[in-house]
Design a protein around this motif. Structure first.
Motif, PDB file in Angstrom:
ATOM      1  N   GLU A  96      91.414  28.465  44.348  1.00  0.00           N
ATOM      2  CA  GLU A  96      91.369  29.927  44.243  1.00  0.00           C
ATOM      3  C   GLU A  96      92.711  30.516  43.835  1.00  0.00           C
ATOM      4  OE1 GLU A  96      89.442  31.050  47.848  1.00  0.00           O
ATOM      5  OE2 GLU A  96      87.486  30.478  47.014  1.00  0.00           O
ATOM      6  N   GLN A 179      82.258  29.390  46.306  1.00  0.00           N
ATOM      7  CA  GLN A 179      82.458  30.824  46.166  1.00  0.00           C
ATOM      8  C   GLN A 179      82.340  31.279  44.715  1.00  0.00           C
ATOM      9  OE1 GLN A 179      85.787  32.140  48.349  1.00  0.00           O
ATOM     10  NE2 GLN A 179      85.450  34.291  47.891  1.00  0.00           N
ATOM     11  N   GLN A 180      82.946  30.476  43.840  1.00  0.00           N
ATOM     12  CA  GLN A 180      82.900  30.802  42.413  1.00  0.00           C
ATOM     13  C   GLN A 180      81.459  30.769  41.901  1.00  0.00           C
ATOM     14  OE1 GLN A 180      85.477  28.164  40.283  1.00  0.00           O
ATOM     15  NE2 GLN A 180      85.195  29.198  38.314  1.00  0.00           N
ATOM     16  N   LYS A 183      79.421  33.685  43.219  1.00  0.00           N
ATOM     17  CA  LYS A 183      79.829  34.910  42.544  1.00  0.00           C
ATOM     18  C   LYS A 183      79.267  34.959  41.118  1.00  0.00           C
ATOM     19  CE  LYS A 183      84.060  37.100  41.446  1.00  0.00           C
ATOM     20  NZ  LYS A 183      85.494  36.798  41.386  1.00  0.00           N
ATOM     21  N   GLU A 184      79.429  33.847  40.396  1.00  0.00           N
ATOM     22  CA  GLU A 184      79.027  33.866  38.992  1.00  0.00           C
ATOM     23  C   GLU A 184      77.521  33.806  38.803  1.00  0.00           C
ATOM     24  OE1 GLU A 184      81.187  31.667  36.084  1.00  0.00           O
ATOM     25  OE2 GLU A 184      83.000  31.652  37.313  1.00  0.00           O
ATOM     26  N   HIS A 189      79.727  37.740  47.119  1.00  0.00           N
ATOM     27  CA  HIS A 189      81.166  37.617  47.341  1.00  0.00           C
ATOM     28  C   HIS A 189      81.538  36.890  48.624  1.00  0.00           C
ATOM     29  CE1 HIS A 189      82.198  39.834  43.766  1.00  0.00           C
ATOM     30  NE2 HIS A 189      81.103  40.528  44.014  1.00  0.00           N
ATOM     31  N   SER A 190      80.552  36.432  49.369  1.00  0.00           N
ATOM     32  CA  SER A 190      80.899  35.625  50.532  1.00  0.00           C
ATOM     33  C   SER A 190      80.204  34.275  50.410  1.00  0.00           C
ATOM     34  CB  SER A 190      80.471  36.306  51.824  1.00  0.00           C
ATOM     35  OG  SER A 190      79.109  36.028  52.084  1.00  0.00           O
ATOM     36  N   THR A 191      80.685  33.297  51.172  1.00  0.00           N
ATOM     37  CA  THR A 191      80.084  31.969  51.083  1.00  0.00           C
ATOM     38  C   THR A 191      79.018  31.778  52.159  1.00  0.00           C
ATOM     39  OG1 THR A 191      81.957  31.185  52.363  1.00  0.00           O
ATOM     40  CG2 THR A 191      82.021  30.761  50.003  1.00  0.00           C
TER      41      THR A 191
END
Ligand code: CA
Length: 231
Positions: A96, A179-180, A183-184, A189-191
């Motif tokens: 990150e 996380q990525q 998000k994508e 936005h949270s795991t």
């Protein structure tokens, strides 16, 4: 050592690992240089920009994450971090902060070479990032045509499966954090919802003919994320 050898800077304070890396890199057409502290390493990156940086997260003079952030202020050089087994949180934090990949100590020569190869490919991104066709093993993914073939047969993916696969393809060979991906693919936005990932990775593996017990394509990096093998 020829002039075409790829310059790799290793920032590592452990003599044993430096020695191992030196022997492995020289015998595989890399040109390693070494720094034992973060400060020395940062100086060397400015003075003789390497093509790849291998950075130990546990250095005597600076926190590894701060080193990554500092380098990222002015350089896009691929950074592979070295971290200890069981420190998944550190790996995620390093990725990150801007690291490209990691190796878990102890690692072997083959693993090292595979990571370097991927890093090199991503450092020459301008040439290959737009290459829309990705092929590995029996699968071929054409991102432009949204066409996925397994052994030459078209496979139909749901929009979410396709999105997940396309993110992995764009980072092929590299680990992508949970996380990525959340998000994508899902815009989360949270795991907290990482179970979605497990479910969809499972679906994808089934559709790609991958064996979940011994995956050939989509590898789970426990506690960190997923990696699509690039060869
Ligand atoms: Ca160390």
């Amino acid at each position: 050592m020829s002039k075409s050898d790829t310059p790799v800077l290793i920032i590592e304070d452990e003599p044993g690992i430096r020695k191992f890396l030196k022997a492995a890199l020289i015998s595989h057409d890399y040109n390693p240089s070494f720094a034992e502290t973060a400060k020395e390493g940062i100086k060397l990156i400015t003075a003789h920009p390497p093509e790849i940086v291998i950075l130990d997260l546990g250095l005597p003079d600076m926190d590894g994450l701060d080193v990554i952030r500092m380098i990222r202020e002015w350089s896009t050089v691929p950074i592979i971090v070295l971290s200890a087994r069981g420190q998944e949180k550190d790996k995620v934090a390093a990725l990150e902060a801007g690291a490209d990949d990691y190796l878990t100590k102890p690692f072997g020569v083959l693993e090292l070479l595979a990571r370097l190869k991927v890093a090199q490919r991503h450092s020459h991104k301008s040439a290959s990032a737009n290459a829309a066709l990705f092929e590995v093993g029996d699968i071929s993914v054409d991102l432009e045509k949204r066409l996925i073939l397994v052994k030459g047969q078209e496979v139909h993916l749901t929009p979410t499966e396709y999105k997940l696969l396309s993110v992995l393809v764009k980072h092929a060979g590299k680990v992508v954090t949970q996380q990525q991906l959340l998000k994508e693919v899902w815009g989360m936005h949270s795991t907290e919802n990482s179970h979605y990932l497990r479910v969809y990775a499972q679906h994808l593996r089934e559709k790609l003919g991958d064996d979940p017990m011994r995956p050939r394509y989509i590898v789970t990096e426990t506690g960190v994320g997923y990696r699509l093998k690039s060869e």
